[in-house]
Write an enzyme that holds these catalytic residues in place. Sequence first.
Site, PDB file in Angstrom:
ATOM      1  N   GLY A  71       0.825  -1.208   0.000  1.00  0.00           N
ATOM      2  CA  GLY A  71       0.000   0.000   0.000  1.00  0.00           C
ATOM      3  C   GLY A  71       0.858   1.257   0.000  1.00  0.00           C
ATOM      4  O   GLY A  71       0.550   2.248  -0.670  1.00  0.00           O
ATOM      5  N   THR A  72       1.944   1.224   0.743  1.00  0.00           N
ATOM      6  CA  THR A  72       2.841   2.380   0.813  1.00  0.00           C
ATOM      7  C   THR A  72       3.391   2.705  -0.576  1.00  0.00           C
ATOM      8  O   THR A  72       3.462   3.866  -0.981  1.00  0.00           O
ATOM      9  CB  THR A  72       3.999   2.100   1.796  1.00  0.00           C
ATOM     10  N   ASN A 149      -7.295   4.899   9.154  1.00  0.00           N
ATOM     11  CA  ASN A 149      -6.789   3.681   9.783  1.00  0.00           C
ATOM     12  C   ASN A 149      -6.807   3.723  11.307  1.00  0.00           C
ATOM     13  O   ASN A 149      -6.808   2.695  11.956  1.00  0.00           O
ATOM     14  CB  ASN A 149      -5.364   3.378   9.299  1.00  0.00           C
ATOM     15  N   GLN A 179      -7.800   0.798   3.971  1.00  0.00           N
ATOM     16  CA  GLN A 179      -8.607   0.296   5.089  1.00  0.00           C
ATOM     17  C   GLN A 179     -10.073   0.063   4.694  1.00  0.00           C
ATOM     18  O   GLN A 179     -10.902  -0.186   5.566  1.00  0.00           O
ATOM     19  CB  GLN A 179      -8.550   1.280   6.267  1.00  0.00           C
ATOM     20  N   SER A 199      -3.971  -2.500  -0.220  1.00  0.00           N
ATOM     21  CA  SER A 199      -2.892  -3.344   0.285  1.00  0.00           C
ATOM     22  C   SER A 199      -3.489  -4.687   0.681  1.00  0.00           C
ATOM     23  O   SER A 199      -4.412  -4.749   1.497  1.00  0.00           O
ATOM     24  CB  SER A 199      -2.259  -2.675   1.510  1.00  0.00           C
ATOM     25  N   HIS A 201      -2.625  -7.222   2.539  1.00  0.00           N
ATOM     26  CA  HIS A 201      -2.589  -7.818   3.887  1.00  0.00           C
ATOM     27  C   HIS A 201      -3.633  -7.222   4.827  1.00  0.00           C
ATOM     28  O   HIS A 201      -3.782  -7.686   5.957  1.00  0.00           O
ATOM     29  CB  HIS A 201      -1.183  -7.744   4.484  1.00  0.00           C
ATOM     30  N   THR A 237       9.742  -8.019 -11.387  1.00  0.00           N
ATOM     31  CA  THR A 237       9.109  -9.314 -11.633  1.00  0.00           C
ATOM     32  C   THR A 237       7.862  -9.472 -10.768  1.00  0.00           C
ATOM     33  O   THR A 237       7.877  -9.163  -9.579  1.00  0.00           O
ATOM     34  CB  THR A 237      10.114 -10.454 -11.330  1.00  0.00           C
ATOM     35  N   CYS A 325       4.285   1.570  13.514  1.00  0.00           N
ATOM     36  CA  CYS A 325       5.356   2.071  12.657  1.00  0.00           C
ATOM     37  C   CYS A 325       6.532   1.119  12.770  1.00  0.00           C
ATOM     38  O   CYS A 325       6.523   0.191  13.578  1.00  0.00           O
ATOM     39  CB  CYS A 325       5.745   3.496  13.021  1.00  0.00           C
TER      40      CYS A 325
HETATM   41  N1  PLP Z   1      -2.503   3.412   4.127  1.00  0.00           N
HETATM   42  C1  PLP Z   1      -3.230   3.059   5.184  1.00  0.00           C
HETATM   43  C2  PLP Z   1      -4.515   3.787   5.471  1.00  0.00           C
HETATM   44  C3  PLP Z   1      -2.818   2.028   6.029  1.00  0.00           C
HETATM   45  O1  PLP Z   1      -3.543   1.695   7.098  1.00  0.00           O
HETATM   46  C4  PLP Z   1      -1.602   1.364   5.729  1.00  0.00           C
HETATM   47  C5  PLP Z   1      -1.071   0.319   6.625  1.00  0.00           C
HETATM   48  O2  PLP Z   1      -1.129   0.449   7.836  1.00  0.00           O
HETATM   49  C6  PLP Z   1      -0.881   1.754   4.590  1.00  0.00           C
HETATM   50  C7  PLP Z   1      -1.359   2.784   3.814  1.00  0.00           C
HETATM   51  C8  PLP Z   1       0.396   1.087   4.208  1.00  0.00           C
HETATM   52  O3  PLP Z   1       0.146  -0.174   3.626  1.00  0.00           O
HETATM   53  P1  PLP Z   1       1.333  -1.268   3.553  1.00  0.00           P
HETATM   54  O4  PLP Z   1       1.471  -1.810   4.928  1.00  0.00           O
HETATM   55  O5  PLP Z   1       0.857  -2.300   2.579  1.00  0.00           O
HETATM   56  O6  PLP Z   1       2.550  -0.570   3.072  1.00  0.00           O
END
Ligand code: PLP
Length: 386
Positions: A71-72, A149, A179, A199, A201, A237, A325
Amino acid sequence: MAITYLDHAASAPMRPEAIEAMLPYLRDQYANPSGSHRFARQARQAVDESRDRVAAVLGCRPNDVVFTGCGTESDNMAITGAVTRSGGVAVCPATEHHAVLEVVEHHGGVVVGVDHAGRVDLGQLAPALDEIVAADRSVAIVSVMTVNNEVGSINDLEAVRRVVRRHSPGALLHTDAVQAPCWLDLRRVTPHVDLLALSAHKFGGPKGVGVLVENGGPKINPLIIGGGQERERRSGTHNTAGIVAASIALELTDAERATEVVRIAALRDRLVDELCARLNGVTETLDRSEKVAGSGHVCIEGIESEALLFLLDEEAVCASAASACASGAMEPSHVLAAMGVPAVRSLGALRLTLGHTTTDADVDRGVHVIIEAVQRLRSHTDRGIA
Ligand code: PLP
């Protein structure tokens, strides 16, 4: 000791079906999907079928789905990709996840205020956009999360879009929907945005798989360049097994959402109601009508979150305060600060997030252990709120 897991917003347990779906691609079908032989083409087909599944749940075209590493990365790609493409300014509200907030700040962008629930304040967004345009600059991208989140509040992306289109018609609208999939039908969100990040997970897929939807075709520069995978939008990949599992998890999440929202809201209500009823000095941070079903968030007087989480951890109850974090260290919540929650209240913040594996027994044990831990902490302080 069995684990009582009340931290689904940090990471959800993988769905068994998703684990099963990945195994063949770890064991037998290991070819590189970008290769040209038949073995590679089979892997490629698995990635394409996964793309179709994701697109069906998001209500977009398969070709608009870009698989990323998390997600990041999707958030970074959206913001950095928009800023480097247009040279304009990035804008976001103060309650965004660090994956957005820090990128906007890194590019010298503008951070706007929020309302009591942590939702973007449209009354501040509109003049902020006007000011950028009046200074002869353009707005590259506005990034507003779908679901927060920490506190679980929901932004109205349709209303955000109207403001962005009116005050800065050339700007892209991105939403971090990381989320959201367990609680909201994203088919109702995607049409309002240009870019949308997920994301895996967070909805029962594996870690290390993200999605960025570029709704209506490519609009931004790639962040990772090299081999030209994902139609030149994200090189590297493919994580075939992870992508397949993510798509299966998303499909199941979508199919079960309507019933799960009702089941989990009832569990969350009981969890929070019991804490409020059986402990003095516990207040809900936000009205439940303003948040998603799996989110419980309370502030507990007379204790500090860090000490509480330590005691909960000793009893194998997993919860959190501010978002996790890398260091695992507790930082004061920028979300609660932006919402105007006084620092003395946010010191005792506790985030309890539920999901697809949560049961009545988790709620029973969670309530019992939290009450005992709070009473123990309070008995050690002079404040004596029993
Ligand atoms: N954005 C939100 C709102 C999240 O809650 C999170 C993870 O906590 C992320 C982005 C980051 O996702 P990832 O853990 O897949 O990098």
